[in-house]
Motif scaffolding. Structure first.
Motif, mmCIF file in Angstrom:
data_model
loop_
_atom_site.group_PDB
_atom_site.id
_atom_site.type_symbol
_atom_site.label_atom_id
_atom_site.label_comp_id
_atom_site.label_asym_id
_atom_site.label_seq_id
_atom_site.Cartn_x
_atom_site.Cartn_y
_atom_site.Cartn_z
ATOM 1 N N GLY A 135 0.818 -1.215 0.000
ATOM 2 C CA GLY A 135 0.000 0.000 0.000
ATOM 3 C C GLY A 135 0.848 1.260 0.000
ATOM 4 N N ARG A 136 1.830 1.303 0.888
ATOM 5 C CA ARG A 136 2.716 2.472 0.949
ATOM 6 C C ARG A 136 3.548 2.606 -0.331
ATOM 7 N NH1 ARG A 136 4.737 2.115 7.233
ATOM 8 N NH2 ARG A 136 3.078 3.439 8.104
ATOM 9 N N ALA A 137 4.026 1.490 -0.874
ATOM 10 C CA ALA A 137 4.826 1.529 -2.106
ATOM 11 C C ALA A 137 3.989 2.064 -3.267
ATOM 12 C CB ALA A 137 5.365 0.145 -2.425
ATOM 13 N N HIS A 138 2.726 1.632 -3.337
ATOM 14 C CA HIS A 138 1.834 2.091 -4.406
ATOM 15 C C HIS A 138 1.599 3.608 -4.302
ATOM 16 C CE1 HIS A 138 -1.422 2.031 -7.314
ATOM 17 N NE2 HIS A 138 -2.198 2.638 -6.423
ATOM 18 N N ILE A 139 1.324 4.085 -3.109
ATOM 19 C CA ILE A 139 1.087 5.525 -2.905
ATOM 20 C C ILE A 139 2.353 6.328 -3.214
ATOM 21 C CG2 ILE A 139 0.581 7.309 -1.161
ATOM 22 C CD1 ILE A 139 -1.913 5.781 -1.992
ATOM 23 N N ALA A 140 3.505 5.823 -2.792
ATOM 24 C CA ALA A 140 4.771 6.517 -3.071
ATOM 25 C C ALA A 140 4.991 6.634 -4.576
ATOM 26 C CB ALA A 140 5.932 5.796 -2.414
ATOM 27 N N ALA A 141 4.659 5.591 -5.317
ATOM 28 C CA ALA A 141 4.809 5.622 -6.778
ATOM 29 C C ALA A 141 3.859 6.647 -7.390
ATOM 30 C CB ALA A 141 4.541 4.232 -7.356
ATOM 31 N N GLU A 142 2.624 6.715 -6.875
ATOM 32 C CA GLU A 142 1.662 7.699 -7.374
ATOM 33 C C GLU A 142 2.136 9.117 -7.107
ATOM 34 O OE1 GLU A 142 -2.256 7.053 -5.838
ATOM 35 O OE2 GLU A 142 -2.580 5.252 -7.045
#
Length: 158
Positions: A26-33
């Motif tokens: 979840g955190r990795a996805h948000i960081a990428a966004e």
């Protein structure tokens, strides 16, 4: 004071897996966004960046709530449940005294586990509160949104 919640081992493990997923993927996805939105230019007028930051805030809030829930969780051993009275994780058959034919069966669970489609009601729901601690044959008076209702406890199992 902490709000202690009681869970089955399975539900507790499910909560821990969800927390792990949110913290990693979840955190990795948000960081990428956020990174992708940042690359699009001026941050003052970038709606994608604002949306990604809002999503990050919501994710962190969900993680904090799950961490609190898990830290205040207690695991119940279903084999140790007293079936002489209604308690958490009891399966209860109740009959509405106004309509003698209507028999309902519910499992009393923690707030986070409640699911009416699976006949799991929360100990904090009006019916859950009303029947908690009652024994077979006793009548529970429940303050429901539609007014007072009376339920007879027919059977308690685990």
């Amino acid at each position: 004071m902490a709000n202690i919640s009681y869970f089955t081992k399975e539900k507790y493990d499910e909560l821990q897996q969800e927390l792990l997923h949110l913290k990693t993927k979840g955190r990795a996805h948000i960081a990428a966004e956020i990174s992708e939105a940042r690359d699009k230019g001026d941050l003052r007028e970038n709606a994608e960046y604002d949306a990604a930051k809002d999503a990050q805030g919501m994710l962190e809030m969900k993680i904090a709530k799950l961490e609190t829930t898990i830290s205040n969780a207690r695991i119940l051993d279903e084999s140790q449940i007293d079936t002489s009275k209604v308690s958490i994780l009891s399966k209860v058959k109740i009959r509405n005294t106004a309509n003698k034919k209507l028999v309902l069966q519910y499992t009393i669970v923690a707030e986070e586990e409640s699911d009416l489609k699976q006949n799991k009601i929360s100990v904090l729901s009006p019916i859950g509160k009303g029947i908690l601690g009652k024994k077979v044959g006793e009548t529970a008076e429940v303050e429901a949104p539609r007014g007072k209702m009376k339920f007879e406890i027919m059977e308690i199992t685990r």
